[in-house]
Design an enzyme around this catalytic site. Structure first.
Site, mmCIF file in Angstrom:
data_model
loop_
_atom_site.group_PDB
_atom_site.id
_atom_site.type_symbol
_atom_site.label_atom_id
_atom_site.label_comp_id
_atom_site.label_asym_id
_atom_site.label_seq_id
_atom_site.Cartn_x
_atom_site.Cartn_y
_atom_site.Cartn_z
ATOM 1 N N LYS A 77 0.634 -1.117 0.053
ATOM 2 C CA LYS A 77 -0.134 0.025 0.142
ATOM 3 C C LYS A 77 0.771 1.149 -0.004
ATOM 4 C CE LYS A 77 -1.704 2.762 2.809
ATOM 5 N NZ LYS A 77 -1.697 3.977 2.045
ATOM 6 N N GLU A 91 10.024 0.806 10.288
ATOM 7 C CA GLU A 91 11.080 1.751 9.927
ATOM 8 C C GLU A 91 10.383 3.181 10.466
ATOM 9 O OE1 GLU A 91 14.027 1.319 9.320
ATOM 10 O OE2 GLU A 91 14.285 -0.617 8.063
ATOM 11 N N CYS A 117 13.568 10.516 6.750
ATOM 12 C CA CYS A 117 13.296 10.015 8.067
ATOM 13 C C CYS A 117 14.855 10.300 8.850
ATOM 14 C CB CYS A 117 13.092 8.615 8.316
ATOM 15 S SG CYS A 117 14.026 7.837 6.997
ATOM 16 N N GLU A 145 10.325 15.265 15.684
ATOM 17 C CA GLU A 145 10.417 15.252 14.209
ATOM 18 C C GLU A 145 9.500 16.236 13.627
ATOM 19 O OE1 GLU A 145 8.906 11.697 11.970
ATOM 20 O OE2 GLU A 145 11.023 11.561 11.084
HETATM 21 P P1 NAD Z 1 2.225 8.116 8.298
HETATM 22 O O1 NAD Z 1 2.642 6.870 9.488
HETATM 23 O O2 NAD Z 1 1.228 8.828 8.505
HETATM 24 O O3 NAD Z 1 2.051 7.151 6.911
HETATM 25 C C1 NAD Z 1 2.861 6.034 6.543
HETATM 26 C C2 NAD Z 1 1.871 5.338 5.705
HETATM 27 O O4 NAD Z 1 1.078 4.567 6.836
HETATM 28 C C3 NAD Z 1 1.046 5.659 4.633
HETATM 29 O O5 NAD Z 1 0.930 4.835 3.574
HETATM 30 C C4 NAD Z 1 -0.469 5.665 5.630
HETATM 31 O O6 NAD Z 1 -1.449 5.808 4.856
HETATM 32 C C5 NAD Z 1 -0.210 4.429 6.040
HETATM 33 N N1 NAD Z 1 -1.252 4.621 7.519
HETATM 34 C C6 NAD Z 1 -1.607 5.609 8.129
HETATM 35 N N2 NAD Z 1 -2.309 5.093 9.434
HETATM 36 C C7 NAD Z 1 -2.460 3.775 9.267
HETATM 37 C C8 NAD Z 1 -2.548 2.722 10.235
HETATM 38 N N3 NAD Z 1 -3.436 2.970 11.250
HETATM 39 N N4 NAD Z 1 -2.329 1.650 9.854
HETATM 40 C C9 NAD Z 1 -1.764 1.279 8.862
HETATM 41 N N5 NAD Z 1 -1.349 2.186 7.927
HETATM 42 C C10 NAD Z 1 -1.490 3.462 8.155
HETATM 43 O O7 NAD Z 1 3.711 8.645 7.750
HETATM 44 P P2 NAD Z 1 3.957 9.685 6.740
HETATM 45 O O8 NAD Z 1 3.539 10.958 7.360
HETATM 46 O O9 NAD Z 1 3.238 9.221 5.558
HETATM 47 O O10 NAD Z 1 5.552 9.443 6.710
HETATM 48 C C11 NAD Z 1 6.375 10.407 7.349
HETATM 49 C C12 NAD Z 1 7.058 9.398 8.372
HETATM 50 O O11 NAD Z 1 7.860 8.284 7.952
HETATM 51 C C13 NAD Z 1 8.054 10.144 9.231
HETATM 52 O O12 NAD Z 1 7.767 10.128 10.906
HETATM 53 C C14 NAD Z 1 9.285 9.366 9.052
HETATM 54 O O13 NAD Z 1 10.475 9.802 9.800
HETATM 55 C C15 NAD Z 1 9.005 8.274 8.458
HETATM 56 N N6 NAD Z 1 9.842 7.302 7.654
HETATM 57 C C16 NAD Z 1 10.654 6.688 8.218
HETATM 58 C C17 NAD Z 1 11.578 5.872 7.436
HETATM 59 C C18 NAD Z 1 12.645 4.995 8.023
HETATM 60 O O14 NAD Z 1 13.180 4.129 7.172
HETATM 61 N N7 NAD Z 1 12.872 5.014 9.310
HETATM 62 C C19 NAD Z 1 11.955 6.436 5.882
HETATM 63 C C20 NAD Z 1 10.856 7.137 5.379
HETATM 64 C C21 NAD Z 1 9.792 7.724 6.340
#
Ligand code: NAD
Length: 484
Positions: free
Chosen positions: A189, A263, A297, A394
């Site tokens: 997804k 992650e 991230c 963050e």
């Molecule tokens: P997010 O957690 O809001 O969303 C990430 C994904 O999860 C999206 O596809 C979203 O639709 C889905 N999602 C949202 N709620 C969910 C739920 N309850 N159950 C399952 N899936 C759900 O994060 P974001 O705002 O899209 O991304 C930014 C975040 O990602 C930042 O905190 C960043 O640090 C982190 N990130 C981490 C890494 C890493 O490798 N550690 C890499 C990239 C981004």
């Protein structure tokens, strides 16, 4: 869109050509090797964050759609994919990698249009690295037993993978390539604001003739992600995203027997010692936080400067910030593109306000931002307390919080004093200092005299609230295997 300039001299616009790309007006779900209309009957728009124009209508998968995708993945796992010799599986993965390379220009342009990142980054970093992950893991497919000597290895089954919007195709590749190499099938997804390159990847997967159902791509927002994660017939969950959602997933998968890798967020410290090559360090800091609008991230969002060189570093940093070009992501001169969404811009602006209210001093170069779209100039905070929210939380934007230090112990204590532990950077001329710091910094990835360098052979992942499990390298294979 007018070229934005933060400097006295102007660069002539150098827009990347869009004529060669194809974006369909509407995308369905990719299930069982076919494009199928969502049972939900619902669609949402994906827009270009640089001009707020609609790019395409995207299907929104509900639980019934996710169930169909998981069933297709299970059928493929029990059927052709599960029975195929690993050397044959590898050929498909290589084929996907080659097709990604062939279509690299189109993928890069679409990535920049859908996500807002500068074309230089999507063209030179995201897409080549995404293809490199497929090449790398294709090479492992028939050598898995050598990666884990003395162990019996077997695939896990169906993997449910949920990814964020900051590196859309790259994150899809980090997840898909090792899962396939190990013999699993997948339901992926993508993030709701950046689904397009994952859907282009579905077209590539069709073209590569991958057996039906080996990869299924379901689009939608958090509820769709939750349906993937919570589906009872998913054996492995791989999630990249925010720490808050990661915690929810950890709770909901507890006791389910699903293997889980998370992650999550980060608040990386970049540390400059007085003996560092300052010009090189300043360039690395700029790259570390302003690259991809700070939507990284592992972005170096906290800077610790040894007191003796503080004035010099600050002067050079501000000078460099003044020359950064903010504007059209498709312009090849652009350093800082558009913020990914209105919501994310709201979050960043909230933190800019918090930082000032907390008493820190904010610096932004003067630059006129386009009237449409979501923009934030490169931002620097000085006079920041260790307890300040801009130093602890963050932000996920182009915002750097600067502090000073006098001793190694002091900076270690400060750098480790956050709930996160994803990455860090050390800038010094002394190898002994590097070794000393890297053994004591609580971060999964530590760069020395460089920053934000990625390679498929190298594992990536965090400590503490940055999650657990590793992606990349041999470690990345282990996350998709039973090891007995
Ligand atoms: P997010 O957690 O809001 O969303 C990430 C994904 O999860 C999206 O596809 C979203 O639709 C889905 N999602 C949202 N709620 C969910 C739920 N309850 N159950 C399952 N899936 C759900 O994060 P974001 O705002 O899209 O991304 C930014 C975040 O990602 C930042 O905190 C960043 O640090 C982190 N990130 C981490 C890494 C890493 O490798 N550690 C890499 C990239 C981004």
């Amino acid at each position: 869109m007018a070229k934005k300039k933060t400097i006295d001299w102007a660069l002539a616009p150098a827009p990347e050509n869009k004529d060669h790309i194809t974006i369909k007006p509407q995308y369905e779900l990719f299930i069982g090797g076919k494009w199928v209309k969502p049972k939900s009957g619902k669609y949402f728009d994906t827009i270009n964050p640089a001009n707020e124009q609609k790019l395409a209508r995207i299907a929104e998968a509900n639980e019934a759609d996710v169930d169909a995708a998981v069933k297709a993945a299970r059928k493929a796992y029990q059927g052709p994919w599960g029975k195929m010799p690993a050397s044959e599986r590898a050929k498909y993965i290589y084929r996907i990698a080659r097709l990604m390379q062939e279509k690299a220009r189109e993928l890069a342009v679409i990535e920049s249009m859908d996500g807002g990142k500068a074309i230089r980054e999507s063209r030179d970093i995201d897409i080549p690295l995404a293809a490199a992950h497929f090449f790398y893991y294709a090479g492992w497919a028939d050598k898995i037993s050598y990666a884990f000597p003395g162990k019996q290895t077997s695939p896990l089954g169906v993997a449910g993978q949920v990814i964020p919007w900051n590196f859309p195709l790259l994150m899809a590749s980090w997840k898909l390539a090792p899962a396939l190499a190990c013999g699993n099938t997948v339901v992926l997804k993508p993030a709701e604001t950046t689904p397009l390159t994952a859907l282009k990847l579905a077209e590539i997967i069709q073209e590569a003739d991958l057996p039906e159902g080996v990869v299924n791509i379901v689009t939608g927002a958090g509820a769709t992600g939750a349906a993937v994660v919570n589906h009872p017939d998913v054996n492995k969950v791989a999630f990249t995203g925010s720490t808050n959602v990661g915690k929810l997933i950890q709770r909901s998968t507890a006791g389910s027997g699903k293997k889980l890798t998370l992650e999550l967020g980060g608040k990386a410290a970049n540390i400059i010692f007085a003996d560092a090559t300052i010009d090189q360090a300043v360039e690395g800091i700029v790259n570390g936080i302003y690259f991809n609008q700070g939507h990284v991230c592992c972005a170096g969002s906290r800077l610790y400067v040894e007191e003796a060189v503080y004035d010099e570093v600050l002067r050079k940093l501000k000078h460099r910030m003044n020359s950064l070009v903010v504007g059209d992501p498709l312009d090849k001169n652009t350093d800082i593109g558009a913020i990914n969404s209105k919501e994310q811009l709201g979050t960043i602006n909230k933190y800019l306000k918090i930082g000032q209210e907390e008493g820190s001093d904010m610096f932004q170069p003067t630059c006129d931002l386009p009237s449409k779209g979501f923009w934030c100039p490169p931002t620097l905070f000085t006079n920041v307390a260790q307890s300040a929210r801009i130093s602890q939380e963050e932000i996920f934007g182009p915002v750097l919080a600067v502090q000073t230090f006098r001793t190694m112990d002091e900076v270690l204590q400060k750098a480790n004093n956050t709930p996160y532990g994803l990455s860090a950077g050390v800038w010094t001329d002394k190898g002994s200092k590097i070794f000393n710091m890297t053994t004591k910094l609580r971060a999964g990835v530590i760069w020395a005299n460089t920053f934000n360098k990625f390679d498929p052979t190298s594992p990536f992942g965090g400590y503490k609230e940055s999650g657990y499990g590793r992606e990349g390298g041999v470690h990345g294979l282990g996350a998709y295997l039973n090891l007995n």
